[in-house]
Motif scaffolding. Structure first.
Motif, PDB file in Angstrom:
ATOM      1  N   TRP A   7       0.758  -1.227  -0.055  1.00  0.00           N
ATOM      2  CA  TRP A   7      -0.062  -0.308  -0.271  1.00  0.00           C
ATOM      3  C   TRP A   7       0.788   1.113  -0.106  1.00  0.00           C
ATOM      4  O   TRP A   7       0.592   2.128  -0.950  1.00  0.00           O
ATOM      5  N   LEU A   8       2.342   0.902   0.738  1.00  0.00           N
ATOM      6  CA  LEU A   8       3.203   2.507   0.755  1.00  0.00           C
ATOM      7  C   LEU A   8       3.791   2.666  -0.402  1.00  0.00           C
ATOM      8  O   LEU A   8       3.644   3.757  -0.690  1.00  0.00           O
ATOM      9  N   LYS A  12       2.897   5.929  -3.065  1.00  0.00           N
ATOM     10  CA  LYS A  12       4.117   7.108  -3.240  1.00  0.00           C
ATOM     11  C   LYS A  12       3.777   6.859  -4.550  1.00  0.00           C
ATOM     12  O   LYS A  12       4.457   7.780  -5.277  1.00  0.00           O
ATOM     13  N   MET A  45      -2.116   6.824   2.589  1.00  0.00           N
ATOM     14  CA  MET A  45      -0.792   7.429   3.809  1.00  0.00           C
ATOM     15  C   MET A  45      -2.299   7.504   5.080  1.00  0.00           C
ATOM     16  O   MET A  45      -1.861   6.702   6.292  1.00  0.00           O
ATOM     17  N   TYR A  48      -3.558   4.388   6.969  1.00  0.00           N
ATOM     18  CA  TYR A  48      -2.505   2.991   7.550  1.00  0.00           C
ATOM     19  C   TYR A  48      -1.199   3.826   8.531  1.00  0.00           C
ATOM     20  O   TYR A  48      -1.103   2.798   8.615  1.00  0.00           O
ATOM     21  N   THR A  49      -1.137   4.696   8.626  1.00  0.00           N
ATOM     22  CA  THR A  49      -0.399   5.348   9.306  1.00  0.00           C
ATOM     23  C   THR A  49      -1.110   6.234  10.522  1.00  0.00           C
ATOM     24  O   THR A  49      -2.283   6.571  10.121  1.00  0.00           O
ATOM     25  N   PRO A 140      10.441   1.273   6.421  1.00  0.00           N
ATOM     26  CA  PRO A 140       8.736   2.571   5.768  1.00  0.00           C
ATOM     27  C   PRO A 140       9.109   3.496   5.574  1.00  0.00           C
ATOM     28  O   PRO A 140       8.318   3.750   7.057  1.00  0.00           O
ATOM     29  N   PRO A 142       6.570   7.777   4.189  1.00  0.00           N
ATOM     30  CA  PRO A 142       6.104   8.250   3.529  1.00  0.00           C
ATOM     31  C   PRO A 142       6.517   9.111   2.076  1.00  0.00           C
ATOM     32  O   PRO A 142       5.739   9.103   0.793  1.00  0.00           O
TER      33      PRO A 142
END
Length: 206
Positions: A7-8, A12, A45, A48-49, A140, A142
């Motif tokens: 997903w990251l 991006k 983002m 999930y963060t 990981p 962003p």
């Protein structure tokens, strides 16, 4: 090395497409679609963060022009077999002095400036030790970062905390403290020891 989160990577890539599209698109409808893509990347983002949306917009989706990695410069200083680390106020953990590349300054000038501001020591830059892609080594993040590690030699000054640091110390290879892993990993610190012990080696580049 940790496996990148899908997903990251997707977020991006969407952000990169949107940023580049906004840099070159002339049609107002195309720009609107790219803005929608940028908003979608921020939504992913944020979902999930734990980073607040405003901070994400500033760091992750605040760039303009062609999408390209950010550059992080780290000064590597070893004295009497010990490496210079500073404690980051942000997370209370330790890192090589350094930070984002600044406009109008060369990589060696940034290394010298960051070591002085974060540790109190005056140094001169000697040589490039490594250029690493944070996606291959660090947790990981962003944004995509290239990290440059530059060997420096102390010429003056004294240990002194900076605006962003709350501690300055030299550590031996076997007594490393809790590291700020987004800035540098234990493997990277150990590699710096190895490279400085073998100056005949060429720089390590991903």
């Amino acid at each position: 090395m940790e496996k990148p989160l899908k997903w990251l990577d997707w977020a991006k890539q969407i952000q990169g497409i949107a940023q580049t599209g906004l840099a070159y698109a002339k049609d107002v409808y195309d720009r609107e679609r790219y803005e929608q893509l940028r908003a979608l990347s921020l939504e992913i983002m944020a979902e999930y963060t734990e980073v607040e949306t405003g901070k994400l917009a500033e760091l992750f989706a605040g760039e303009h022009g062609y999408a390209t990695p950010k550059v992080d410069i780290r000064g590597v200083v070893i004295r009497n077999g010990e490496i210079l680390l500073v404690r980051e106020k942000e997370d209370g953990e330790w890192s090589l002095p350094g930070g984002w590349a600044d406009l109008l300054l060369s990589p060696t000038e940034i290394a010298v400036k960051e070591v002085r501001e974060e540790s109190g020591y005056e140094v001169k830059a000697l040589r490039l030790l490594a250029v690493m892609d944070n996606q291959k080594h660090n947790p990981p993040a962003p944004y995509h970062v290239y990290k440059m590690f530059i060997q420096c030699e102390i010429t003056g000054g004294r240990a002194q905390e900076g605006v962003e640091t709350s501690g300055v110390r030299f550590f031996g290879r076997e007594e490393l403290p809790e590291l700020s892993r987004s800035r540098n990993t234990e493997a990277q610190i150990r590699l710096m020891f190895e490279l400085l012990e073998h100056p005949e080696r060429i720089p390590v580049i991903d």
